[in-house]
Design a protein around this motif. Structure first.
Motif, PDB file in Angstrom:
ATOM      1  N   ASP A   9      41.220  26.940  38.069  1.00  0.00           N
ATOM      2  CA  ASP A   9      40.613  26.243  36.935  1.00  0.00           C
ATOM      3  C   ASP A   9      39.520  25.294  37.433  1.00  0.00           C
ATOM      4  O   ASP A   9      39.322  25.143  38.653  1.00  0.00           O
ATOM      5  N   PRO A  10      38.765  24.649  36.539  1.00  0.00           N
ATOM      6  CA  PRO A  10      37.650  23.805  36.980  1.00  0.00           C
ATOM      7  C   PRO A  10      38.042  22.629  37.861  1.00  0.00           C
ATOM      8  O   PRO A  10      37.172  22.037  38.513  1.00  0.00           O
ATOM      9  N   ARG A  11      39.321  22.282  37.888  1.00  0.00           N
ATOM     10  CA  ARG A  11      39.787  21.204  38.762  1.00  0.00           C
ATOM     11  C   ARG A  11      40.287  21.714  40.111  1.00  0.00           C
ATOM     12  O   ARG A  11      40.728  20.918  40.947  1.00  0.00           O
ATOM     13  N   GLY A  12      40.251  23.025  40.308  1.00  0.00           N
ATOM     14  CA  GLY A  12      40.697  23.579  41.577  1.00  0.00           C
ATOM     15  C   GLY A  12      42.153  23.962  41.616  1.00  0.00           C
ATOM     16  O   GLY A  12      42.672  24.302  42.686  1.00  0.00           O
ATOM     17  N   ARG A  13      42.822  23.959  40.477  1.00  0.00           N
ATOM     18  CA  ARG A  13      44.231  24.370  40.441  1.00  0.00           C
ATOM     19  C   ARG A  13      44.329  25.887  40.314  1.00  0.00           C
ATOM     20  O   ARG A  13      43.654  26.494  39.485  1.00  0.00           O
TER      21      ARG A  13
END
Length: 679
Positions: free
Chosen positions: A393-397
């Motif tokens: 996802d955009p947060r790197g998860r």
């Protein structure tokens, strides 16, 4: 690469004012005490120094950059320097926390001349970018030729008439890059430029100082200003009005008159170390290595909406290249100024040995293709690890499971692209097929095999404006075209297609293909050693068939491919916001720029496919090794991946940096989904 902050003992109201003009990703700009207008006003102190010493009587102005192309910057405050070059400007900071704030200082040359023609404004314009500057309350500015070169190069694509303007996030990100070249608190060289992997390890520091010397010649003598402006003039453009505009023009057309600029630099050498011979082009390139323990074979780059670079890594980082390296298991995320994003790099999601495949979809999710790269001697069996793609996802998860998304019969996936409807396309280098993931839903992934030898070793993927996928076949000298629903529409051959690698669309739906001429991609029965053997020695002769070709939207091929002496072993390819074409070279330590279909964006007289960069050398840089991916960001910086070392030990052949050519291209709106769009 973190910047140190000095603590001050000023009021909380001042700190709030300072934070209001800091960029979201950087420390607060250098500002001074509250001014007489109250706690909302700040007072900036500093000194203007030229190569010969302090500059008295200069008109110093603080501006807020315009937020659209063509906007006039907003004047925030002004003052004049005293006889020692000192100034103090009181101003109210912008309300927008993402605003770009900068200082200019206008002066006449020390000999009192007008710079070659009757002028109402002085020809010498110094500049320094405040936004994102290191330092805290009470730190003074040093405004010099070096800070002017830094501002002019980093914001070259946003500079008109000696001022800065452009849409988010281009100028904001460019401001952070300016501080990697010059330290505005001292007026000297930035610690980033001064130290490894830059500093004495590459030519950029010397080129940077030589450019500052060329400006110093103008600061001292009006006649030299006239010569500088003539040398800096963009082909077909107007004569620069001041030194800041001259720097920006040199950055945007660096190969125009390199010898004339160098002659001026030698006329008044002040800054050291400097070049001892004229370059083929005045480019400034920086090497980024993140935290120093993460890059090992970066393969390709995708930029998100804010301009952060998401990078896939072939190998696990190891200090000694003689130690066997297994496949990289982390997704890297680098800020525009080269720092790691918070929490990066990001593990998980089944990521393993990703190569050329990384893309961002319409939701901001990042997709990576797990090719399964690993060095000779790695004890892991790659077979179960190269059969998936990963999603973050955009947060790197990680959104994909620990084994990655496996529906769709992936085998050694390489290139990857996303469409405007969210569909993801993946080239399976190892089983002669393409996988289509409708609207980004892995459970609906479908494999599309291509038989009869029409698509062997699928490698690069690009989409057009109709949602069709164009896929290069490295082993079949072909490009396959798939309809939006996955049907094979046609296979393109001929026209110069030979061992094709990367593919990129322009804004009119044409497809540009880089033909390596000889690279054997290490999938199916070929190995990394076969790749090394086919690539040959770095800087070797041009591969037979090395070229770039242009495919029309209907798939027709030209009568001849585009060749130039700077294309030795083409690999990655990208199209910028002006439709000019950028080609990475796996052999020649260079990037080549070609005129695209919009010839009005090229130098006068250029034709489509003709080199804009020096024909025999391209834009060379001694900090490059073997490069695969090339991409253009929203600030007009050209990024390349140092993927393999010049002499690659097969236990761990990976390169260790990203290389960023500052301010060189027309900015692109990101993420790149379908056809490229100007910022």
């Amino acid at each position: 690469m973190r910047m140190r902050m000095r603590r001050g003992h000023h009021r909380a109201a001042l700190l709030a004012a300072l934070l209001s003009i800091a960029v979201a990703t950087g420390p607060a700009p250098a500002s001074g005490d509250p001014g007489p207008g109250g706690s909302g006003e700040v007072r900036q102190e500093g000194v203007v120094r030229g190569g010969s010493g302090p500059v008295p009587g200069a008109a110093v102005t603080v501006y807020e950059a315009g937020t659209r192309f063509g906007d006039r910057p907003r004047r925030l405050g002004g003052a004049r320097t005293d006889d020692r070059g000192r100034f103090r400007v009181a101003y109210s900071p912008p309300r927008d926390p993402g605003a770009v704030v900068y200082v200019t200082a206008d002066a006449r040359p020390a000999d009192g001349g007008a710079g070659g023609r009757a002028r109402t404004t002085p020809p010498v314009r110094f500049a320094a970018v405040l936004t994102g500057a290191a330092g805290g309350p009470g730190r003074r500015l040093g405004v010099t030729e070096r800070t002017t070169v830094a501002a002019g190069f980093a914001l070259a694509q946003f500079t008109r008439d000696g001022g800065f303007a452009g849409p988010w996030p281009g100028p904001r990100n460019a401001a952070s890059v300016a501080h990697n070249l010059a330290d505005v608190t001292t007026g000297g060289v930035s610690p980033i430029l001064a130290a490894p992997p830059n500093g004495g390890q590459t030519s950029t520091l010397r080129a940077f100082n030589s450019l500052a010397d060329a400006l110093a010649a103008c600061t001292a003598r009006a006649r030299d200003c006239a010569q500088l402006f003539e040398a800096a003039r963009v082909p077909g453009g107007e004569l620069p009005r001041d030194t800041l505009q001259a720097v920006a023009d040199i950055a945007r057309a660096p190969g125009t008159r390199p010898g004339a600029v160098f002659a001026l630099a030698r006329r008044r050498p002040v800054y050291t170390p400097a070049l001892d011979a004229a370059p083929t082009a005045w480019t400034l390139a920086l090497r980024y290595e993140g935290n120093g323990r993460e890059f090992d074979g970066p393969g390709n780059i995708a930029f998100d909406r804010a301009g952060d670079a998401w990078v896939v890594n072939n190998y696990v980082w190891a200090r000694d290249p003689r130690d066997p390296a297994c496949g990289g298991r982390e997704l890297l995320r680098i800020r525009p100024d080269g720092r790691d994003a918070p929490g990066a790099p990001y593990p998980g999601g089944g990521l393993y040995g990703a190569g050329y495949g990384v893309a961002i979809d319409r939701s901001g999710d990042v997709w990576a293709a797990n090719f399964g790269f690993q060095g000779r001697g790695c004890a892991l069996d790659p077979d179960p690890l190269f059969r998936s793609v990963s999603q973050f996802d955009p947060r790197g998860r990680a959104l994909s499971p620990p084994q990655g998304w496996r529906q769709g019969d992936f085998v050694q996936p390489q290139g990857l692209a996303t469409g405007r409807d969210g569909t993801v396309w993946v080239a399976n280098c190892g089983n002669r097929s393409v996988t289509r993931i409708p609207r980004g839903r892995p459970g609906r992934a479908e494999n599309i095999p291509v038989g009869d030898g029409k698509l062997v070793k699928p490698f690069g993927v690009a989409l057009d404006g109709r949602g069709r996928a164009w896929v290069t076949g490295n082993g079949s000298d072909s490009v396959a075209v798939f309809g939006p629903e996955g049907n094979l529409e046609r296979t393109v051959t001929g026209g110069g297609l030979r061992r094709p690698m990367g593919i990129a669309a322009d804004s009119r739906g044409n497809q540009w293909v880089s033909n390596s001429g000889g690279v054997r991609v290490p999938c199916e029965d070929d190995t990394s050693q076969d790749l090394a053997d086919s690539a040959g020695p770095a800087g070797g002769p041009t591969a037979d068939g090395a070229s770039v070709i242009l495919l029309d939207p209907d798939g027709s091929t030209p009568e001849a491919s585009f060749t130039t002496g700077s294309l030795l072993l083409p690999w990655g390819i990208a199209v910028d916001g002006a439709d000019t074409v950028w080609v990475a070279d796996f052999s020649g330590q260079r990037v080549t720029r070609l005129c695209g279909v919009r010839t009005e964006a090229c130098p006068p007289g250029h034709r489509t496919g003709q080199p804009i960069s020096p024909a025999s050398a391209g834009y060379g840089f001694d900090g490059l090794v073997r490069n695969t991916g090339v991409q253009v960001d929203p600030s007009g910086n050209v990024w390349l991946t140092n993927n393999w070392e010049l002499v690659p030990l097969q236990t761990n052949p990976g390169g260790r940096q990203l290389v960023v050519f500052v301010g060189l291209a027309a900015p692109v709106r990101t993420p790149l989904i379908g056809l490229p769009r100007p910022l």
